[in-house]
Scaffold this motif. Structure first.
Motif, short mmCIF file in Angstrom:
data_model
loop_
_atom_site.label_atom_id
_atom_site.label_comp_id
_atom_site.label_asym_id
_atom_site.label_seq_id
_atom_site.Cartn_x
_atom_site.Cartn_y
_atom_site.Cartn_z
N ILE A 280 0.84 -1.19 0.00
CA ILE A 280 0.07 0.17 -0.05
C ILE A 280 0.70 1.28 0.08
N VAL A 281 0.56 2.30 -0.91
CA VAL A 281 1.34 3.49 -1.06
C VAL A 281 0.32 4.47 -0.23
N THR A 282 0.81 5.19 0.67
CA THR A 282 -0.10 6.31 1.47
C THR A 282 0.41 7.64 1.02
N LEU A 283 -0.34 8.38 0.21
CA LEU A 283 0.27 9.83 0.34
C LEU A 283 -0.23 10.80 1.19
N ILE A 284 0.72 11.41 1.68
CA ILE A 284 0.47 11.96 3.22
C ILE A 284 0.69 13.45 2.95
N GLY A 285 -0.78 14.03 2.90
CA GLY A 285 -0.82 15.72 2.93
C GLY A 285 -0.02 16.40 4.38
N GLY A 286 0.64 17.33 4.02
CA GLY A 286 1.09 18.13 5.14
C GLY A 286 0.81 19.64 5.28
N GLY A 287 -0.21 20.00 4.35
CA GLY A 287 -0.56 21.48 4.35
C GLY A 287 -0.06 22.27 3.02
N ASP A 288 0.54 21.47 2.36
CA ASP A 288 1.46 22.16 1.16
C ASP A 288 -0.13 22.19 -0.18
N MET A 289 -0.34 23.29 -0.02
CA MET A 289 -1.52 23.69 -1.04
C MET A 289 -0.97 24.15 -2.57
N MET A 290 0.28 24.42 -2.71
CA MET A 290 0.93 24.93 -3.71
C MET A 290 1.71 24.14 -4.48
N LEU A 291 1.71 22.95 -4.22
CA LEU A 291 2.33 21.74 -4.99
C LEU A 291 2.20 21.86 -6.43
N GLN A 292 3.37 21.77 -7.14
CA GLN A 292 3.28 21.81 -8.68
C GLN A 292 3.14 20.49 -9.28
N ASP A 293 2.99 19.98 -10.40
CA ASP A 293 3.07 19.05 -11.18
C ASP A 293 4.53 18.38 -11.05
N GLU A 294 5.21 19.06 -11.13
CA GLU A 294 6.88 18.55 -11.14
C GLU A 294 7.13 18.19 -9.82
N ASP A 295 6.49 18.68 -8.54
CA ASP A 295 6.72 18.20 -7.21
C ASP A 295 5.92 16.77 -7.14
N LEU A 296 4.88 16.73 -7.62
CA LEU A 296 4.22 15.60 -7.34
C LEU A 296 5.05 14.22 -8.11
N ARG A 297 5.46 14.76 -9.42
CA ARG A 297 6.21 13.66 -10.19
C ARG A 297 7.41 13.43 -9.33
N ASP A 298 8.18 14.27 -8.62
CA ASP A 298 9.31 13.89 -7.85
C ASP A 298 9.18 12.89 -6.91
N LEU A 299 7.81 13.32 -6.06
CA LEU A 299 7.57 12.20 -5.14
C LEU A 299 7.34 11.03 -5.85
N ALA A 300 6.59 11.01 -6.75
CA ALA A 300 6.26 9.58 -7.28
C ALA A 300 7.30 8.87 -7.69
N ARG A 301 8.50 9.57 -8.28
CA ARG A 301 9.42 8.87 -8.80
C ARG A 301 10.21 8.34 -7.68
N GLN A 302 10.32 8.97 -6.42
CA GLN A 302 10.93 8.52 -5.26
C GLN A 302 9.97 7.32 -4.54
N THR A 303 8.73 7.55 -4.64
CA THR A 303 7.94 6.45 -4.20
C THR A 303 7.96 5.29 -5.10
N VAL A 304 8.20 5.15 -6.31
CA VAL A 304 8.32 4.09 -7.40
C VAL A 304 9.35 3.51 -6.71
N THR A 305 10.66 3.97 -6.62
CA THR A 305 12.02 3.44 -6.15
C THR A 305 11.94 2.94 -4.87
N LEU A 306 11.33 3.44 -4.09
CA LEU A 306 10.78 2.61 -2.59
C LEU A 306 10.24 1.44 -2.69
N ALA A 307 9.15 1.59 -3.70
CA ALA A 307 8.14 0.18 -3.74
C ALA A 307 8.95 -0.82 -4.75
#
Length: 469
Positions: free
Chosen positions: A156-183
């Motif tokens: 299970i991948v859990t996306l955890i919000g911490g209050g950042d409402m100004m995320l850009q698409d490249e930010d989420l992509r960066d997190l996705a890359r890191q997540t896939v590496t971890l998975a």
């Protein structure tokens, strides 16, 4: 070029330390614009559009620190009499029709230099954001960042919000890359996705009324959002009604693009304790305050108010956020020796100023701004540099361009506000005699069709601050 940078940097530091002369030195060095400025401030996307809101029907010396008995002003300084008269004279303008209130407070002494109906509880509109900014800078250092994380455990991948409402698409992509590496390290080629948005409850604020999400004015506060919840990239365009959910759905797409298949529907839940995780971080909170004040961003203002609630250990709901900001400003008012009646008249119902129920006496707002410019509270000083400059930046870029107001371009700094029948401006300026002041101006009770004339009247009143007798 290096020596110029050093000179400008030194000017800003010295200006912050000596409030009475902060403007003149910074002006000469082009640290910020003014009558002595030799370079025009560059304009760009950061300036944003002019602030707007929906129309609606018309509707003495400060106490010594530590004193338990606030001191109330007993009069104005002799040199301020003409200033008060000049400012009050604009009450005769047809659009004003007597509905003018203002307060001007000396930053060094806390003395009231000019006032008219200063204790009246009036709608602050977006000048409310100044109080929200002061509250968040009192509860945080400004260096903190907001963390968005993703954990991977038991498929299970859990996306955890911490209050950042100004995320850009490249930010989420960066997190996705890191997540896939971890998975991948856990031997996973597919996983379920859970959204953990428990950082704050947030949501719509009923106090916004017609000035809410449906009108494009603000995104409901959430634990995370993509591009402030803007659906078309425009500040006053359509907004997401489910910003955290939209961000999670985009994150699922990005996981797929990075090679991790997402199975089933996205569910809600909390991240398991101790699960391996990766994370990304926002810009510092001080930068978020700067963004909010410069372009009058309602969404980030509401987020900041929720962060104040979290810092104070209160409920991170719209109501809890408003109560937290009010409590923080009341604490500040007591420290400044603001009259109890002004504090009793304070009513805060949101962080952005969109609510028609908000009430702020000009005397209170001017006192807070004077304290900001006093040099006594370093944490608040960034507000001096964050608010727009007349005729040059942010929501004041296209103001102060008529008649005598032109003379105030580059000299008056202030946060704009407009909400139907209320036009407001509050900020800091330096009088011709060198005194730094905090001020608050409100024109109210006009018809929405006269908005432009009302704003011009506010500018005329503010321009008196820098006019020589």
């Amino acid at each position: 070029m290096d020596s110029e940078r050093l000179w400008r940097g030194a000017a800003i530091v010295l200006c912050a330390a000596v409030p009475v002369s902060f403007y003149a030195l910074g002006d000469i060095a082009d640290a910020f614009p003014g009558v002595l400025t030799t370079q025009r401030e560059e304009q760009g996307p950061a300036a944003g559009p002019a602030a707007a809101a929906e129309d609606w029907e018309r509707t003495a010396p400060r106490a010594p620190r530590g004193s338990e008995t606030p001191m109330t002003p007993t009069g104005t300084a002799p040199a301020a009499t003409d200033l008060a008269a000049r400012m009050a004279a604009h009450a005769d303008l047809p659009v004003v029709a007597g509905n003018l209130a203002f307060s001007v407070v000396d930053a060094e002494t806390g003395t009231v230099l000019a006032e008219r109906e200063a204790a009246a509880p009036l709608i602050p509109a977006s000048t409310q954001k100044l109080l929200t900014a002061a509250a968040v800078l009192r509860t945080y250092t400004g260096e903190e960042v907001l963390t968005t994380a993703a954990s991977v455990q038991d498929g299970i991948v859990t996306l955890i919000g911490g209050g950042d409402m100004m995320l850009q698409d490249e930010d989420l992509r960066d997190l996705a890359r890191q997540t896939v590496t971890l998975a991948t390290e856990q031997g996973l080629s597919e996983a379920a996705l859970t959204l953990d948005a428990s950082f704050l409850e947030g949501g719509q604020n009923p106090a916004w009324g017609d000035n809410g999400t449906a009108g494009g004015w603000v995104t409901p506060t959430a634990a995370l959002a993509l591009n402030g919840g803007m659906l078309d990239g425009q500040q006053y365009g359509p907004k997401s009604t489910d910003p955290a959910g939209d961000a999670a759905r985009r994150f699922a797409d990005l996981l797929e693009e990075e090679g991790l298949a997402v199975t089933g529907e996205i569910t809600s839940g909390q991240a398991p304790d101790g699960a391996p995780q990766v994370e990304i971080h926002s810009a510092p909170l001080g930068d978020l305050v700067r963004h909010t004040l410069l372009i009058s961003d309602n969404t980030t203002a509401e987020l900041l108010a929720h962060l104040v609630a979290i810092a104070r250990g209160e409920s991170a709901t719209p109501e809890g956020a408003a109560q937290a900001v009010q409590a923080e400003i009341e604490d500040l008012g007591i420290e400044l020796g603001v009259p109890s009646t002004d504090l009793e008249n304070l009513q805060i119902h949101d962080g952005s100023g969109l609510s028609r129920q908000n009430r702020v006496p000009p005397a209170l707002l001017a006192a807070v701004l004077a304290e900001t410019a006093s040099g006594d509270v370093p944490r608040l000083e960034q507000i001096l540099y964050d608010v727009p400059i007349a005729g040059l930046s942010g929501t004041l870029a296209e103001r102060f361009d008529e008649g005598d107001t032109v003379d105030a371009r580059g000299q008056v700094r202030g946060k704009t506000g407009y909400l139907g029948g209320a036009a407001t401006l509050a900020g800091v300026a330096v009088l011709p005699d060198g005194r730094t002041v905090g001020y608050s101006i409100v024109v109210h009770g006009f018809d929405g069709a006269d908005a432009a004339a009302a704003r011009e009247a506010v500018d005329q009143v503010a321009a008196e601050l820098v006019q020589k007798d």
